[in-house]
Write a protein that holds these residues in place. Structure first.
Motif, PDB file in Angstrom:
ATOM      1  N   GLN A 178     111.550  54.059  70.221  1.00 30.93           N
ATOM      2  CA  GLN A 178     111.153  55.403  69.790  1.00 30.93           C
ATOM      3  C   GLN A 178     110.482  56.193  70.907  1.00 30.93           C
ATOM      4  O   GLN A 178     110.189  57.374  70.745  1.00 30.93           O
ATOM      5  CB  GLN A 178     110.180  55.298  68.605  1.00 30.93           C
ATOM      6  N   LEU A 179     110.220  55.521  72.039  1.00 31.76           N
ATOM      7  CA  LEU A 179     109.455  56.150  73.117  1.00 31.76           C
ATOM      8  C   LEU A 179     110.141  57.379  73.716  1.00 31.76           C
ATOM      9  O   LEU A 179     109.471  58.397  73.950  1.00 31.76           O
ATOM     10  CB  LEU A 179     109.160  55.115  74.209  1.00 31.76           C
ATOM     11  N   PRO A 180     111.452  57.357  73.995  1.00 36.05           N
ATOM     12  CA  PRO A 180     112.065  58.563  74.576  1.00 36.05           C
ATOM     13  C   PRO A 180     111.891  59.808  73.722  1.00 36.05           C
ATOM     14  O   PRO A 180     111.521  60.870  74.235  1.00 36.05           O
ATOM     15  CB  PRO A 180     113.549  58.163  74.707  1.00 36.05           C
ATOM     16  N   LEU A 181     112.132  59.684  72.431  1.00 33.46           N
ATOM     17  CA  LEU A 181     111.969  60.831  71.540  1.00 33.46           C
ATOM     18  C   LEU A 181     110.517  61.287  71.491  1.00 33.46           C
ATOM     19  O   LEU A 181     110.228  62.491  71.516  1.00 33.46           O
ATOM     20  CB  LEU A 181     112.453  60.472  70.132  1.00 33.46           C
ATOM     21  N   ALA A 182     109.588  60.315  71.425  1.00 36.61           N
ATOM     22  CA  ALA A 182     108.163  60.655  71.388  1.00 36.61           C
ATOM     23  C   ALA A 182     107.735  61.361  72.674  1.00 36.61           C
ATOM     24  O   ALA A 182     106.962  62.321  72.645  1.00 36.61           O
ATOM     25  CB  ALA A 182     107.329  59.396  71.167  1.00 36.61           C
ATOM     26  N   LEU A 183     108.254  60.901  73.815  1.00 35.86           N
ATOM     27  CA  LEU A 183     107.919  61.541  75.098  1.00 35.86           C
ATOM     28  C   LEU A 183     108.449  62.965  75.149  1.00 35.86           C
ATOM     29  O   LEU A 183     107.747  63.886  75.597  1.00 35.86           O
ATOM     30  CB  LEU A 183     108.491  60.716  76.260  1.00 35.86           C
ATOM     31  N   MET A 184     109.673  63.160  74.703  1.00 35.83           N
ATOM     32  CA  MET A 184     110.246  64.512  74.697  1.00 35.83           C
ATOM     33  C   MET A 184     109.429  65.446  73.813  1.00 35.83           C
ATOM     34  O   MET A 184     109.117  66.580  74.203  1.00 35.83           O
ATOM     35  CB  MET A 184     111.698  64.455  74.220  1.00 35.83           C
ATOM     36  N   LEU A 185     109.045  64.967  72.640  1.00 33.13           N
ATOM     37  CA  LEU A 185     108.267  65.790  71.719  1.00 33.13           C
ATOM     38  C   LEU A 185     106.879  66.083  72.277  1.00 33.13           C
ATOM     39  O   LEU A 185     106.373  67.207  72.166  1.00 33.13           O
ATOM     40  CB  LEU A 185     108.155  65.081  70.369  1.00 33.13           C
ATOM     41  N   SER A 186     106.255  65.084  72.900  1.00 34.41           N
ATOM     42  CA  SER A 186     104.914  65.295  73.451  1.00 34.41           C
ATOM     43  C   SER A 186     104.946  66.268  74.616  1.00 34.41           C
ATOM     44  O   SER A 186     104.066  67.123  74.744  1.00 34.41           O
ATOM     45  CB  SER A 186     104.315  63.957  73.891  1.00 34.41           C
ATOM     46  N   LEU A 187     105.968  66.168  75.467  1.00 35.41           N
ATOM     47  CA  LEU A 187     106.086  67.108  76.583  1.00 35.41           C
ATOM     48  C   LEU A 187     106.334  68.522  76.078  1.00 35.41           C
ATOM     49  O   LEU A 187     105.782  69.495  76.613  1.00 35.41           O
ATOM     50  CB  LEU A 187     107.219  66.660  77.514  1.00 35.41           C
ATOM     51  N   LEU A 188     107.151  68.637  75.049  1.00 43.04           N
ATOM     52  CA  LEU A 188     107.430  69.958  74.482  1.00 43.04           C
ATOM     53  C   LEU A 188     106.163  70.584  73.911  1.00 43.04           C
ATOM     54  O   LEU A 188     105.841  71.743  74.204  1.00 43.04           O
ATOM     55  CB  LEU A 188     108.495  69.834  73.390  1.00 43.04           C
ATOM     56  N   LEU A 189     105.414  69.834  73.112  1.00 45.44           N
ATOM     57  CA  LEU A 189     104.197  70.381  72.514  1.00 45.44           C
ATOM     58  C   LEU A 189     103.113  70.592  73.566  1.00 45.44           C
ATOM     59  O   LEU A 189     102.303  71.507  73.442  1.00 45.44           O
ATOM     60  CB  LEU A 189     103.696  69.455  71.413  1.00 45.44           C
ATOM     61  N   GLY A 190     103.091  69.742  74.603  1.00 42.82           N
ATOM     62  CA  GLY A 190     102.151  69.974  75.693  1.00 42.82           C
ATOM     63  C   GLY A 190     102.448  71.277  76.408  1.00 42.82           C
ATOM     64  O   GLY A 190     101.532  72.041  76.758  1.00 42.82           O
ATOM     65  N   TYR A 191     103.735  71.561  76.602  1.00 43.11           N
ATOM     66  CA  TYR A 191     104.120  72.828  77.237  1.00 43.11           C
ATOM     67  C   TYR A 191     103.796  74.015  76.330  1.00 43.11           C
ATOM     68  O   TYR A 191     103.331  75.061  76.800  1.00 43.11           O
ATOM     69  CB  TYR A 191     105.614  72.795  77.563  1.00 43.11           C
ATOM     70  N   VAL A 192     104.041  73.843  75.027  1.00 41.01           N
ATOM     71  CA  VAL A 192     103.686  74.903  74.078  1.00 41.01           C
ATOM     72  C   VAL A 192     102.184  75.164  74.110  1.00 41.01           C
ATOM     73  O   VAL A 192     101.738  76.318  74.078  1.00 41.01           O
ATOM     74  CB  VAL A 192     104.138  74.518  72.653  1.00 41.01           C
ATOM     75  N   ALA A 193     101.387  74.080  74.194  1.00 47.21           N
ATOM     76  CA  ALA A 193      99.929  74.239  74.278  1.00 47.21           C
ATOM     77  C   ALA A 193      99.540  74.960  75.567  1.00 47.21           C
ATOM     78  O   ALA A 193      98.618  75.781  75.571  1.00 47.21           O
ATOM     79  CB  ALA A 193      99.250  72.870  74.213  1.00 47.21           C
ATOM     80  N   TRP A 194     100.240  74.663  76.663  1.00 48.28           N
ATOM     81  CA  TRP A 194      99.960  75.347  77.934  1.00 48.28           C
ATOM     82  C   TRP A 194     100.224  76.845  77.800  1.00 48.28           C
ATOM     83  O   TRP A 194      99.434  77.670  78.267  1.00 48.28           O
ATOM     84  CB  TRP A 194     100.823  74.734  79.034  1.00 48.28           C
ATOM     85  N   ALA A 240      99.585  66.698  74.441  1.00 45.95           N
ATOM     86  CA  ALA A 240     100.749  65.847  74.713  1.00 45.95           C
ATOM     87  C   ALA A 240     100.463  64.394  74.340  1.00 45.95           C
ATOM     88  O   ALA A 240     101.279  63.721  73.708  1.00 45.95           O
ATOM     89  CB  ALA A 240     101.154  65.960  76.182  1.00 45.95           C
ATOM     90  N   LEU A 241      99.271  63.904  74.745  1.00 47.63           N
ATOM     91  CA  LEU A 241      98.928  62.511  74.441  1.00 47.63           C
ATOM     92  C   LEU A 241      98.770  62.292  72.939  1.00 47.63           C
ATOM     93  O   LEU A 241      99.236  61.280  72.399  1.00 47.63           O
ATOM     94  CB  LEU A 241      97.634  62.125  75.167  1.00 47.63           C
ATOM     95  N   LEU A 242      98.091  63.243  72.283  1.00 47.84           N
ATOM     96  CA  LEU A 242      97.933  63.120  70.829  1.00 47.84           C
ATOM     97  C   LEU A 242      99.296  63.145  70.130  1.00 47.84           C
ATOM     98  O   LEU A 242      99.530  62.394  69.166  1.00 47.84           O
ATOM     99  CB  LEU A 242      97.043  64.245  70.298  1.00 47.84           C
ATOM    100  N   THR A 243     100.175  64.023  70.628  1.00 49.82           N
ATOM    101  CA  THR A 243     101.524  64.079  70.047  1.00 49.82           C
ATOM    102  C   THR A 243     102.252  62.765  70.247  1.00 49.82           C
ATOM    103  O   THR A 243     102.901  62.251  69.325  1.00 49.82           O
ATOM    104  CB  THR A 243     102.331  65.225  70.678  1.00 49.82           C
ATOM    105  N   LEU A 244     102.127  62.208  71.468  1.00 46.79           N
ATOM    106  CA  LEU A 244     102.771  60.919  71.752  1.00 46.79           C
ATOM    107  C   LEU A 244     102.217  59.834  70.845  1.00 46.79           C
ATOM    108  O   LEU A 244     102.965  59.059  70.227  1.00 46.79           O
ATOM    109  CB  LEU A 244     102.551  60.551  73.223  1.00 46.79           C
TER     110      LEU A 244
END
Length: 532
Positions: free
Chosen positions: A244-260, A23-27
């Protein structure tokens, strides 16, 4: 050894670390990419603006140059004849404020004032000259004090004769040099040693604010340049980054969940067991079975140990229940069978020597156990006596009794492990027809200390004798326990009194009369548990 809670906690922590890292790397990557993209876009827009301004000025001067031939032919003609033509040319050249004809250094005809008699040097000290000149100056005739751009074209070798075109640069700067904040904060036209800013007067000095990013571009056709000042493409991109932060946060949370989700299997104990099987990290140990009367070894129970290079030694009390929970106990047992056959040479090659292997009741379903034994055991034709130990902790109702009968036909003995501790009923003794009852070590330990459990032990012994079932006592640790069991007719004893579990390669040495060293893991004596 680690317990189950520690192992599971470690895996969950790893999954959390991986997911948070993703998630952090994605952000960071998303914001970084957006920053680089916006910075490059800003840089490109500044370059485009600068190039467009230079090209626009080029076009203005080029339009003057295209009319130069017509105007130069008028030099020397009387102003009364040339004046009308001058006015028409000034009208055609919409950016020109006025056109003047010069003869012998004297401005004698103007498109605005008509006939004049003024020395050019009084108006512009650097003129006349024998070479074309582009001069940025201040108007001294019509709109005094306003900026003008003078284009000089000589028509004689001496340079005293020529055409002077005065461009309304003030109007042009309002169209071409207007800043575009916040991207472009200042635009400057440079001609020779003079400078013109948007909305200001011509000066001979040029300064910019500290920290400004400057882009300078000179015309390749005419002697002028454009300088653009901005806060900097990177600074502007960084300032714009919070949007750009809201979109980046949404994408990072999504990929973090996918990683989980993706690590649910790979970073789980199930994956760890599968990897351990593939890498042959499991090792077979054995614990001898001793005849209670002759004190001779009559067999062994095969035990499974796991030295996990990623987690260290993991107790069977941890990985066996988890393997059962995740339907991996059958692959583990299949591994034990194949490894036992592979290392069968460590054991005496006699039909009276028993080799006990723990098998879960679930292994009996759909004749899976029989298929595995046919493939790994019966296919090799070992002479040793195979004993399948079925623990009461399994749901014995899952056992296919037809498979039990088939195993008996093939000469395999069936033992009920840990008898008296599970959830079975006595009726299953009739259904299973076991050849061996293994008295759980909790009852052996209770001999002489716990009246209730000692009584249960006596009942189990009497039951086995009444049903003519061979009895094996587990967990014998003292001479008193061994004497009691031997006196009460228990056939075979197993426990630390005779030997601790040992690697199969140590068994021949123990059998020859040497005492094997206690099992040590990382310098610490640890309790060794069976496959179950």
């Amino acid at each position: 050894m680690q317990n189950a809670q520690t192992i599971i906690k470690n895996y969950r922590r790893k999954r959390v670390i991986v997911s948070v890292t993703v998630a952090l790397l994605t952000l960071i990557l998303t914001l970084g990419i957006r920053f680089i993209s916006q910075r490059n876009l800003n840089r490109e827009q500044i370059r485009d603006f600068t190039s467009h301004t230079v090209n626009s000025m080029d076009k203005v001067i080029l339009s003057l140059e295209k009319r130069r031939g017509v105007l130069q032919s008028l030099v020397g003609q009387p102003c009364s004849q040339a004046h009308l033509v001058l006015r028409k040319q000034a009208a055609i050249l919409q950016t020109v404020r006025s056109i003047a004809l010069v003869k012998d250094g004297v401005l004698y005809c103007s498109s605005i004032f008509g006939t004049r008699d003024v020395l050019v040097r009084e108006i512009q000290p650097t003129l006349p000259t024998n070479a074309p000149r582009l001069i940025l100056s201040t108007d001294q005739w019509l709109l005094k004090g306003s900026p003008i751009l003078i284009q000089w074209y000589p028509v004689s070798q001496s340079g005293e004769d020529g055409v002077m075109e005065i461009v309304n640069i003030d109007l042009i700067t309002r169209m071409m040099l207007e800043p575009q904040p916040p991207l472009i904060t200042d635009v400057v036209l440079t001609v020779g040693d003079n400078f013109l800013r948007y909305g200001q007067q011509v000066t001979d000095t040029l300064t910019f604010d500290d920290g400004d990013s400057l882009l300078h571009k000179a015309s390749s056709n005419y002697p002028f340049s454009i300088t653009v000042s901005s806060p900097g493409p990177g600074k502007l991109a960084l300032k714009n980054l919070p949007t750009q932060l809201p979109l980046a946060l949404m994408l990072s949370l999504l990929l973090g969940y996918v990683a989980w989700l993706a690590t649910a299997r790979r970073m789980s104990f199930t994956w760890e067991i599968n990897m351990g099987l593939a890498a042959r990290e499991f090792e077979l140990f054995c614990q001898p079975l001793v005849n209670a009367r002759t004190q001779k070894c009559v067999g062994v129970e095969i035990l499974l140990r796991w030295n996990n290079p990623r987690q260290g030694w993991i107790s069977p009390e941890v990985f066996i229940p988890l393997a059962e929970e995740h339907n991996l106990i059958v692959p583990l047992t299949r591994y034990v069978i194949s490894e036992t056959v592979r290392q069968i040479g460590f054991f005496p090659a006699t039909s009276g020597f028993q080799i006990g292997i723990n098998v879960a009741a679930s292994h009996f379903r759909r004749a899976t156990l029989l298929q595995d034994l046919n493939r790994s055991w019966f296919n090799v034709h070992p002479v040793q006596q195979l004993v399948i130990e079925l623990t009461e902790r399994d749901a014995l109702m899952d056992v296919d009794y037809r498979i039990v009968r088939e195993l008996h036909k093939k000469g395999v003995k069936l033992a009920i492990d840990d008898f008296g501790t599970g959830n079975s009923s006595l009726s299953w003794l009739e259904k299973l027809h076991p050849d061996v009852l293994k008295i759980d070590q909790s009852f052996t330990t209770a001999i002489g200390t716990d009246a209730v459990n000692s009584t249960v032990t006596d009942i189990i012994i009497a039951l086995g004798q009444r049903l003519k079932i061979e009895l094996v006592a587990e967990g014998v640790e003292t001479g008193e326990q061994a004497q009691y069991l031997r006196r009460h007719g228990v056939d075979i004893l197993q426990g630390f009194l005779y030997a601790r579990p040992m690697p199969l390669r140590e068994f021949p040495k123990w059998l020859a009369g040497s005492s094997p060293p206690p099992a040590r893991h990382n310098g610490h004596i640890v309790p060794l548990m069976p496959l179950r």
